[in-house]
Design an enzyme around this catalytic site. Structure first.
Site, short mmCIF file in Angstrom:
data_model
loop_
_atom_site.label_atom_id
_atom_site.label_comp_id
_atom_site.label_asym_id
_atom_site.label_seq_id
_atom_site.Cartn_x
_atom_site.Cartn_y
_atom_site.Cartn_z
N ASP A 156 -12.06 -9.62 4.36
CA ASP A 156 -13.25 -9.48 3.80
C ASP A 156 -13.76 -11.15 3.77
OD1 ASP A 156 -13.44 -6.87 3.04
OD2 ASP A 156 -13.42 -7.32 0.80
N ASP B 25 -5.90 -7.39 3.95
CA ASP B 25 -7.05 -6.77 3.58
C ASP B 25 -8.06 -7.82 2.95
OD1 ASP B 25 -8.65 -4.95 1.97
OD2 ASP B 25 -7.71 -5.31 0.17
N LYS C 90 3.86 -14.66 3.15
CA LYS C 90 3.93 -15.52 2.09
C LYS C 90 5.52 -15.38 1.81
CE LYS C 90 2.65 -18.19 -1.44
NZ LYS C 90 1.98 -19.61 -1.49
N TYR D 173 0.80 -1.28 0.12
CA TYR D 173 0.04 0.00 0.00
C TYR D 173 0.94 1.51 0.01
CZ TYR D 173 -4.42 -2.32 0.78
OH TYR D 173 -5.73 -3.28 0.64
N ASP E 250 -2.18 -18.69 1.73
CA ASP E 250 -2.88 -19.56 0.71
C ASP E 250 -3.60 -20.39 1.54
OD1 ASP E 250 -0.25 -20.67 1.11
OD2 ASP E 250 -0.20 -21.18 -1.02
C1 IPM Z 1 -10.44 -2.01 3.48
C2 IPM Z 1 -10.63 -1.35 2.24
C3 IPM Z 1 -9.39 -0.30 1.73
C4 IPM Z 1 -7.95 -1.16 1.56
C5 IPM Z 1 -9.59 0.11 0.23
C6 IPM Z 1 -10.78 1.07 0.31
C7 IPM Z 1 -8.55 1.12 0.00
O1 IPM Z 1 -10.63 -2.49 1.30
O2 IPM Z 1 -10.44 -1.10 4.54
O3 IPM Z 1 -10.20 -3.12 3.58
O4 IPM Z 1 -7.95 -1.86 0.65
O5 IPM Z 1 -7.40 -1.41 2.75
MG MG Z 2 -10.52 -4.42 2.06
#
Ligand code: IPM
Ligand code: MG
Length: 388
Positions: free
Chosen positions: A279, A275, A216, A167, A249
């Site tokens: 999710d 990240d 990784k 990032y 993985d």
């Molecule tokens: C998160 C989001 C952000 C990230 C985006 C919106 C930049 O996906 O907070 O997980 O990738 O960190």
């Molecule tokens: Mg995210």
């Protein structure tokens, strides 16, 4: 080498040198360290509220009602101040050509903590994500994301490094158009040490016995290799906690393996893996609409949902049906961070009743479910009931 490429390589080399210099300077600044703010000692805690884009303003509107109810006395006495922060919209950011317009950043920095709705990130181009810019500008190095599925015994907390990895230079890669593109991934020692410290401290203070370090490192030998190595150095100060190495993985597979997934407790991982896997974890809990996220630094902290601004929901006219649970979880984390534990417990208890035990009002994200406001009404009514 053709002349044309020579020039491009020279330019890229100079660019790379400048990147190395700024990253090294950042690491050296970090080494000097800062001490975390003690919120219980502040006369007034200033909470900035920032709507963001898409469904953001709808969700923050409801979160503000929850805050107003939970903190009514302290808002009245001036011990807590809620401030609306303007200007963090995609329209304003594009018009100004700034990921976070300077005056908006000043207003945010004049607060102690920030509750933020999701912001839209343009794909491609040069405009940086507002999230990434804020995490960097406020030095919010720990992205803390809890996920729980009580009926399965899942109680996870993710400590995602939040300012480095892929990032930090994500908008500063190198390209030889039509030929190749190169991005950079950066791991600093100080940056890794502080996120590792945060994860192991959390584990110790919450009676956790295992921390999974997820990388990784078999492929990303320098960055992930160092990340893992430094995490183990920090782990040595926590002999009662087992530090396990996992590759990202297989860990993504583990999370969908009901036979073993509830044995994991604390996850410690670099930015991009964090990240992605959070999710996945949120989906296991019931969807990204249900997960909150804290971005913690030593001076500032920002609380948000883990999902994006859902432009598709807005296009389809479904914005008012967005699930505010994610942001309410973020509110709970914010209350804990500013030492308002009683109010945080009250909100957590109400959310448990509303989403697990009673579920009288359910948000589905479309017209088959309740609106965001109806759900917030339900949560507020539940808070009133359990606190009387
Ligand atoms: C998160 C989001 C952000 C990230 C985006 C919106 C930049 O996906 O907070 O997980 O990738 O960190
Ligand atoms: Mg995210």
């Amino acid at each position: 080498m053709e002349q044309q490429f020579e020039q491009q390589i020279d330019r890229a080399t100079a660019h790379f040198r400048a990147l190395l210099e700024t990253q090294l300077a950042r690491q050296i600044r970090m080494e000097s360290g800062e001490r975390a703010k003690d919120f219980s000692k502040l006369a007034t805690v200033r909470i900035g509220i920032c709507g963001g884009d898409g469904i953001g303003p709808i969700l923050t509107r409801e979160a503000r009602r929850v805050l107003n109810a939970l903190l009514a006395d302290e808002i009245a006495s001036g011990r807590i101040e809620l401030r609306e922060i303007e200007g963090l919209t995609i329209e304003n950011r594009l018009a100004r050509g700034e990921a976070v317009p300077a005056d908006t950043l000043d207003a945010i920095k004049a607060c102690d903590v920030l509750l933020k709705g999701p912001t839209t990130t343009p794909k491609g181009g040069t405009m940086e994500s507002a999230n990434v810019a804020l995490r960097r500008e406020l030095d919010l190095y720990a992205n803390v994301r809890p996920v729980s599925v009580p009926e399965e015994g899942i109680d996870w907390i993710f400590y995602r490094e939040n300012t480095e990895g892929e990032y930090v230079l994500g908008s500063q890669g190198i390209e030889i158009p039509g030929k190749l593109a190169m991005d950079f991934k950066v791991t600093t020692d100080a940056g890794t040490r502080r996120i590792a410290r945060a994860a192991f401290e959390y584990a110790r203070q919450n009676g956790k016995t295992r921390v999974a370090i997820v990388t990784k490192a078999n492929i990303m030998k320098k960055t992930d290799g160092n990340f893992s190595g430094i995490c183990h150095e920090v782990a040595a100060d926590y002999p009662e906690i087992e530090a396990e190495d996992w590759y990202i993985d297989i860990m993504t597979a583990n999370l969908v393996n009901p036979a073993i997934r509830n044995r994991f407790q604390v996850f410690l991982l670099p930015n991009l893996y964090g990240d992605i896997i959070t999710d996945e974890a949120a989906q296991i809990q019931g969807g990204v609409g249900t997960a909150g996220s804290a971005n913690i630094g030593d001076r500032y902290a920002m609380f948000e949902a883990i999902h994006g601004s859902a432009p598709r929901m807005i296009e389809e006219g479904l914005g008012e049906y967005a699930n505010p649970s994610s942001l309410f979880k973020a509110v709970e984390m914010m209350l804990r961070h500013i030492s308002r534990t009683k109010q945080a417990d009250l909100l957590a208890h109400a959310m448990r009743i509303c989403t697990e035990e009673e579920c009288r009002v359910t948000v589905t994200g479309d017209r088959s479910g309740a609106t965001c406001t109806a759900f917030a009404d339900y949560v507020l009514e539940t808070i009133r009931k359990i606190s009387s």
